[in-house]
Design a protein around this motif. Structure first.
Motif, mmCIF file in Angstrom:
data_model
loop_
_atom_site.group_PDB
_atom_site.id
_atom_site.type_symbol
_atom_site.label_atom_id
_atom_site.label_comp_id
_atom_site.label_asym_id
_atom_site.label_seq_id
_atom_site.Cartn_x
_atom_site.Cartn_y
_atom_site.Cartn_z
ATOM 1 N N THR A 141 -22.606 81.995 -22.009
ATOM 2 C CA THR A 141 -23.387 82.728 -21.019
ATOM 3 C C THR A 141 -22.540 83.184 -19.845
ATOM 4 N N ALA A 142 -21.524 82.401 -19.496
ATOM 5 C CA ALA A 142 -20.648 82.761 -18.372
ATOM 6 C C ALA A 142 -19.928 84.077 -18.602
ATOM 7 N N HIS A 143 -19.873 84.547 -19.850
ATOM 8 C CA HIS A 143 -19.208 85.818 -20.130
ATOM 9 C C HIS A 143 -19.994 87.014 -19.587
ATOM 10 N N ALA A 144 -21.201 86.771 -19.075
ATOM 11 C CA ALA A 144 -21.925 87.837 -18.387
ATOM 12 C C ALA A 144 -21.154 88.286 -17.147
ATOM 13 N N TRP A 145 -20.273 87.417 -16.637
ATOM 14 C CA TRP A 145 -19.447 87.734 -15.470
ATOM 15 C C TRP A 145 -17.989 88.005 -15.861
ATOM 16 N N HIS A 146 -17.751 88.269 -17.138
ATOM 17 C CA HIS A 146 -16.393 88.476 -17.631
ATOM 18 C C HIS A 146 -15.700 89.617 -16.885
ATOM 19 N N ALA A 147 -16.389 90.733 -16.721
ATOM 20 C CA ALA A 147 -15.768 91.900 -16.070
ATOM 21 C C ALA A 147 -15.341 91.575 -14.645
ATOM 22 N N ASP A 148 -16.155 90.786 -13.928
ATOM 23 C CA ASP A 148 -15.807 90.405 -12.556
ATOM 24 C C ASP A 148 -14.570 89.511 -12.530
ATOM 25 N N LEU A 149 -14.507 88.568 -13.455
ATOM 26 C CA LEU A 149 -13.353 87.676 -13.521
ATOM 27 C C LEU A 149 -12.077 88.448 -13.849
ATOM 28 N N GLN A 150 -12.175 89.354 -14.837
ATOM 29 C CA GLN A 150 -10.999 90.113 -15.239
ATOM 30 C C GLN A 150 -10.542 91.064 -14.138
ATOM 31 N N GLU A 151 -11.494 91.674 -13.438
ATOM 32 C CA GLU A 151 -11.138 92.600 -12.367
ATOM 33 C C GLU A 151 -10.443 91.883 -11.213
ATOM 34 N N ARG A 152 -10.908 90.677 -10.880
ATOM 35 C CA ARG A 152 -10.326 89.948 -9.754
ATOM 36 C C ARG A 152 -8.942 89.388 -10.098
ATOM 37 N N PHE A 153 -8.707 89.127 -11.396
ATOM 38 C CA PHE A 153 -7.414 88.562 -11.807
ATOM 39 C C PHE A 153 -6.788 89.423 -12.910
ATOM 40 N N PRO A 154 -6.328 90.618 -12.549
ATOM 41 C CA PRO A 154 -5.761 91.520 -13.550
ATOM 42 C C PRO A 154 -4.473 90.988 -14.173
ATOM 43 N N GLN A 155 -3.804 90.034 -13.502
ATOM 44 C CA GLN A 155 -2.566 89.471 -14.051
ATOM 45 C C GLN A 155 -2.836 88.500 -15.197
ATOM 46 N N LEU A 156 -4.094 88.103 -15.365
ATOM 47 C CA LEU A 156 -4.478 87.213 -16.460
ATOM 48 C C LEU A 156 -5.207 88.004 -17.538
ATOM 49 N N GLU A 157 -5.115 87.510 -18.759
ATOM 50 C CA GLU A 157 -5.983 88.037 -19.810
ATOM 51 C C GLU A 157 -7.148 87.065 -19.950
ATOM 52 N N VAL A 158 -8.336 87.522 -19.599
ATOM 53 C CA VAL A 158 -9.532 86.695 -19.744
ATOM 54 C C VAL A 158 -10.154 87.026 -21.096
ATOM 55 N N LEU A 159 -10.072 86.114 -22.027
ATOM 56 C CA LEU A 159 -10.578 86.371 -23.375
ATOM 57 C C LEU A 159 -12.095 86.528 -23.355
ATOM 58 N N HIS A 160 -12.625 87.289 -24.311
ATOM 59 C CA HIS A 160 -14.070 87.546 -24.383
ATOM 60 C C HIS A 160 -14.593 86.984 -25.700
ATOM 61 N N VAL A 161 -15.423 85.963 -25.620
ATOM 62 C CA VAL A 161 -15.838 85.229 -26.811
ATOM 63 C C VAL A 161 -16.628 86.098 -27.789
ATOM 64 N N ALA A 162 -17.560 86.927 -27.304
ATOM 65 C CA ALA A 162 -18.382 87.722 -28.215
ATOM 66 C C ALA A 162 -17.553 88.746 -28.976
ATOM 67 N N ARG A 163 -16.535 89.305 -28.317
ATOM 68 C CA ARG A 163 -15.669 90.269 -29.004
ATOM 69 C C ARG A 163 -14.842 89.578 -30.081
ATOM 70 N N GLU A 164 -14.375 88.372 -29.800
ATOM 71 C CA GLU A 164 -13.620 87.620 -30.804
ATOM 72 C C GLU A 164 -14.489 87.345 -32.024
ATOM 73 N N VAL A 165 -15.754 86.984 -31.783
ATOM 74 C CA VAL A 165 -16.677 86.695 -32.888
ATOM 75 C C VAL A 165 -16.976 87.961 -33.683
ATOM 76 N N ALA A 166 -17.274 89.048 -32.992
ATOM 77 C CA ALA A 166 -17.611 90.300 -33.670
ATOM 78 C C ALA A 166 -16.455 90.778 -34.543
ATOM 79 N N GLU A 167 -15.241 90.703 -34.029
ATOM 80 C CA GLU A 167 -14.078 91.138 -34.801
ATOM 81 C C GLU A 167 -13.870 90.263 -36.028
ATOM 82 N N THR A 168 -14.117 88.959 -35.896
ATOM 83 C CA THR A 168 -13.985 88.050 -37.032
ATOM 84 C C THR A 168 -15.017 88.373 -38.108
ATOM 85 N N LEU A 169 -16.255 88.587 -37.703
ATOM 86 C CA LEU A 169 -17.315 88.910 -38.664
ATOM 87 C C LEU A 169 -17.025 90.229 -39.374
#
Length: 258
Positions: free
Chosen positions: A105-133
């Motif tokens: 559920t915390a991934h609802a704020w993924h864009a905010d986390l990634q924008e504030r810390f552009p030097q980090l790669e913040v992984l996105h769980v739903a995208r990882e799952v979708a790509e695997t499926l």
């Protein structure tokens, strides 16, 4: 090459884990990550030793309830973003190059986390799952998750971008899942949690003729390793895929060298 030289060549990147949502799920994610690192080293033919594991930091911080926050918009102490940003800052200061958030559920704020810390790669769980499926050729799945994850549409969006269909439980079943999470797992009553989760899983799978379900809350797999009476049903744990993705980032330099 000397032993020192070998260790230097295999030195992985530092990564971080944002946990505490809840603490048991964060602690279990570390277990999944260590297992994923072991498998990654074996695949890369790296000797599995204590010194070959990546430096990784777990930030277990108190974070307001994510589902409640999504149901009650607006600023205030009930919002989880600020504590998550503070924890991300600590992980960045410790040298993390990539961060996995051990809460769906915390991934609802993924864009905010990634924008504030552009030097980090913040992984996105739903995208990882979708790509695997998509790689596995699965076209339709069911989603067991929190009300907040359903409300945010995290998996619907990620699945839809790849042409996959995501089925969700009925409203009363979503409440049953929440009872299993909050009155079961979070209170240590795993038997109660398993009863809630398995009932909804069976109903959802039979209703839509599904063979794969996503356990889209990091606390659901803690009480639902399988659905009784449905051995053909595949339960996909997003935390496992996220842990594997974090391990891949940690050993990216080693993989490139090989």
């Amino acid at each position: 090459m000397t032993t020192l030289g070998t260790q230097k060549a295999h030195r992985p990147r530092t990564v971080g884990i944002l946990g505490g949502m809840g603490p048991a799920a964060g602690a279990d994610f570390v277990r999944l990550f260590v297992r994923a690192c072991t498998e990654h080293m074996q695949a890369l033919q790296i000797p599995v030793t204590d010194q070959a594991f990546p430096e990784h930091w777990l930030a277990q911080v108190p974070v307001p309830d994510r589902s409640s926050a999504l149901g009650l918009p607006g600023a205030g102490g009930h919002q989880p973003l600020e504590p998550m940003l503070q924890a991300m800052g600590r992980l960045a200061a410790l040298g993390s190059t990539a961060v996995a958030v051990a809460c769906n559920t915390a991934h609802a704020w993924h864009a905010d986390l990634q924008e504030r810390f552009p030097q980090l790669e913040v992984l996105h769980v739903a995208r990882e799952v979708a790509e695997t499926l998509a790689r596995r050729g699965v076209k339709e799945v069911g989603l067991l998750a929190t009300e907040g994850t359903y409300r945010a549409g995290l998996y619907d969006k990620a699945m839809g971008e790849l042409g996959l269909r995501c089925h969700v439980p009925e409203v009363n079943e979503q409440k049953q899942l929440m009872d299993g999470i909050y009155l079961g797992v979070k209170k240590g009553d795993m038997a109660y949690a398993q009863g809630c989760f398995s009932a909804v899983a069976e109903a959802l799978a039979r209703r839509h003729g599904l063979t794969t379900l996503i356990l889209g809350c990091t606390e659901i797999p803690l009480a639902l390793p399988e659905v009784p009476g449905m051995p053909e049903l595949t339960l996909l744990d997003p935390a496992e895929l996220l842990a594997q993705a974090l391990a891949q980032r940690a050993y990216a330099d080693t993989a490139a060298a090989n």
